[in-house]
Design an enzyme around this catalytic site. Structure first.
Site, PDB file in Angstrom:
ATOM      1  N   VAL A  57      38.512  42.719  44.957  1.00  0.00           N
ATOM      2  CA  VAL A  57      37.404  42.840  45.907  1.00  0.00           C
ATOM      3  C   VAL A  57      37.351  41.575  46.745  1.00  0.00           C
ATOM      4  O   VAL A  57      37.320  40.467  46.209  1.00  0.00           O
ATOM      5  CB  VAL A  57      36.064  43.042  45.158  1.00  0.00           C
ATOM      6  CG1 VAL A  57      34.902  43.024  46.140  1.00  0.00           C
ATOM      7  CG2 VAL A  57      36.072  44.348  44.376  1.00  0.00           C
ATOM      8  N   ALA A 102      36.272  36.207  46.313  1.00  0.00           N
ATOM      9  CA  ALA A 102      37.025  37.375  45.862  1.00  0.00           C
ATOM     10  C   ALA A 102      36.981  37.452  44.342  1.00  0.00           C
ATOM     11  O   ALA A 102      36.690  36.460  43.670  1.00  0.00           O
ATOM     12  CB  ALA A 102      38.480  37.279  46.323  1.00  0.00           C
ATOM     13  N   LYS A 103      37.234  38.604  43.814  1.00  0.00           N
ATOM     14  CA  LYS A 103      37.359  38.768  42.359  1.00  0.00           C
ATOM     15  C   LYS A 103      38.122  40.052  42.111  1.00  0.00           C
ATOM     16  O   LYS A 103      38.070  40.987  42.916  1.00  0.00           O
ATOM     17  CB  LYS A 103      35.975  38.880  41.720  1.00  0.00           C
ATOM     18  CG  LYS A 103      35.941  38.437  40.275  1.00  0.00           C
ATOM     19  CD  LYS A 103      35.992  36.921  40.200  1.00  0.00           C
ATOM     20  CE  LYS A 103      35.597  36.373  38.861  1.00  0.00           C
ATOM     21  NZ  LYS A 103      35.316  34.957  38.896  1.00  0.00           N
ATOM     22  N   GLY A 104      38.818  40.102  41.001  1.00  0.00           N
ATOM     23  CA  GLY A 104      39.547  41.323  40.699  1.00  0.00           C
ATOM     24  C   GLY A 104      39.927  41.347  39.243  1.00  0.00           C
ATOM     25  O   GLY A 104      39.474  40.507  38.464  1.00  0.00           O
TER      26      GLY A 104
END
Ligand code: NAD
Length: 411
Positions: A57, A102-104
């Site tokens: 994301v 961001a992160k995922g």
């Protein structure tokens, strides 16, 4: 209980109202700019095939390239990644880092994968990530990822591109271009911020009673540093148990025990207490450093600490925060308290881009300067505007993101 994503949006909405941000800016910030959900087919060691769901994301990159963590845990979902990505935008902006949030991660249970399976899964994740690279999106570590996974990620990226680029992946081992002091950075940042807040509240470290929930990366480093400073660590808990001692636990001994036993439970002669008992223990400072949502409307009234320092992301729900502030406890928000990790990731990327590497004392000095500087800015904003520390953090960050978006002509 309010979801983690709902909590993050409620912090955003509140900050937007305080700043008077217009609907077009709020439309931009309320949802991520890009959401990727992809499926990773994996051949297991026994020859069977499984498919894992993965996410990345990108919340907002008005200030700079997307950066940060990769979480691998069984019940990871899109909302969790969205909330964490939004929080990353805020953390970067607040710490003065020119990066987007961001992160995922991957919905998988690392405990049920062999090392070969995990390596193939992580490499598959990097192959599917788009865009990637030091000026586009730099994945770091988070729950379920570590030096090993980050080394595989970097190697896969470099195999794909055909050139070395240490700044393309964060949280990697120092031998591959990672920063010294990366592993301790978040816990050390929690410690620096806790000391500042304690000083302001007139709480001398010597003998100050501290309870810590979570004895992993963040909790154990924060507890060790506060213990070395003279604090009495009166309760520590993890997912499997908790121990307490009003006279203060022997933290080096507890670390040894935890390395061997995999849990704090069963340490020395310390009487066991419930996990909830750690949060409600008779202490001056509480450091929730495990998971989100642990201090909520149902238990906030029972929290006795005067100072809560959020080591974890989102451990105090908005409803619980109102209860704590109502009885004059201070809550140091996650986006400030646990930003030591993103700050050192920024240093890591800088060192990778320049190919000049710092010693650990330089990293620690620069981390302290930056996180204490951010803390002071937040306190000053909170006093000046008569708003909470969390509102001060989010408004300081969002005004920068909104301004950058305006300069780019996005709003
Ligand atoms: P970790 O996996 O190393 O440790 C987590 C600890 O919490 C373990 O001791 C675990 O047993 C305990 N725990 C898990 N669920 C629990 C529960 N329900 N009750 C009590 N204890 C529980 O993770 P970490 O890296 O220390 O991260 C902890 C928190 O800090 C997470 O919320 C993470 O998002 C946040 N955080 C971590 C970093 C970092 O650099 N590691 C940076 C910013 C924020």
């Amino acid at each position: 209980m309010e979801s983690f994503w709902a909590s993050a949006v409620s912090h955003l909405e509140r900050a937007g109202r305080i700043l008077g941000l217009g609907p077009e800016v709020m439309d931009l910030l309320r949802e991520p700019m890009r959401v990727s959900v992809f499926r990773l087919p994996l051949r297991m060691d026994d020859g069977t095939h499984r498919v894992f769901v993965a996410y990345r994301v990108h919340h907002n990159d008005a200030l700079g390239a997307f950066r940060d963590g990769t979480r691998i845990r069984p019940d990871l979902d899109l909302d969790e990644c969205k909330a964490l990505a939004m929080i990353m935008t805020v953390k970067h902006a607040l710490a003065g880092i020119p990066a987007g949030g961001a992160k995922g991660g991957i919905a998988a249970d690392t405990g049920k994968l062999s090392s070969w399976e995990l390596e193939r899964l992580v490499r598959a994740y990097v192959r599917r990530l788009a865009p990637k690279g030091s000026w586009a999106d730099v994945p770091g570590a988070d729950i379920g990822t570590d030096y090993r996974t980050q080394a595989w990620m970097l190697d896969e990226y470099e195999q794909i591109t055909g050139h070395h680029e240490p700044a393309a992946v964060n949280d990697k081992p120092p031998l591959l271009g990672g920063s010294e002091g990366g592993a301790e950075a978040t816990g050390r940042g929690v410690y620096y911020v806790a000391l500042e807040a304690m000083r302001e509240m007139g709480l001398a470290p010597a003998g100050c009673r501290v309870a810590v929930q979570g004895f992993g990366n963040v909790g154990s480093h924060a507890a060790s540093l506060l213990h070395a400073e003279g604090c009495r660590i009166v309760a520590v808990g993890d997912v499997r148990g908790a121990v307490a001692d009003p006279a203060g636990l022997d933290i080096p001994g507890l670390l040894d025990h935890t390395h061997k036993a995999g849990t704090v439970a069963g340490f020395g002669g310390a009487p066991p207490i419930s996990g909830e008992g750690v949060l409600t223990s008779d202490c001056d400072v509480l450091v929730p450093a495990a998971v989100h949502g642990v201090i909520h409307g149902g238990n906030a009234a029972a929290i006795r600490a005067r100072l809560v320092v959020e080591g974890a992301n989102g451990p105090v729900t908005p409803e619980a925060e109102a209860v704590l502030l109502g009885r004059s406890a201070a809550v140091i928000p996650d986006v400030l308290a646990n930003s030591g990790g993103v700050i050192v990731c920024h240093f890591e990327r800088y060192q990778g881009l320049t190919d000049l590497y710092w010693d650990i004392e330089t990293v620690r000095t620069k981390l302290k300067e930056r996180i204490v500087g951010a803390y002071r800015q937040v306190v000053a904003r909170s006093r000046e505007k008569g708003i909470t520390l969390r509102e001060a953090c989010w408004t300081l960050a969002l005004e920068k993101v909104a301004k950058a978006a305006e300069l780019r002509g996005w709003v």
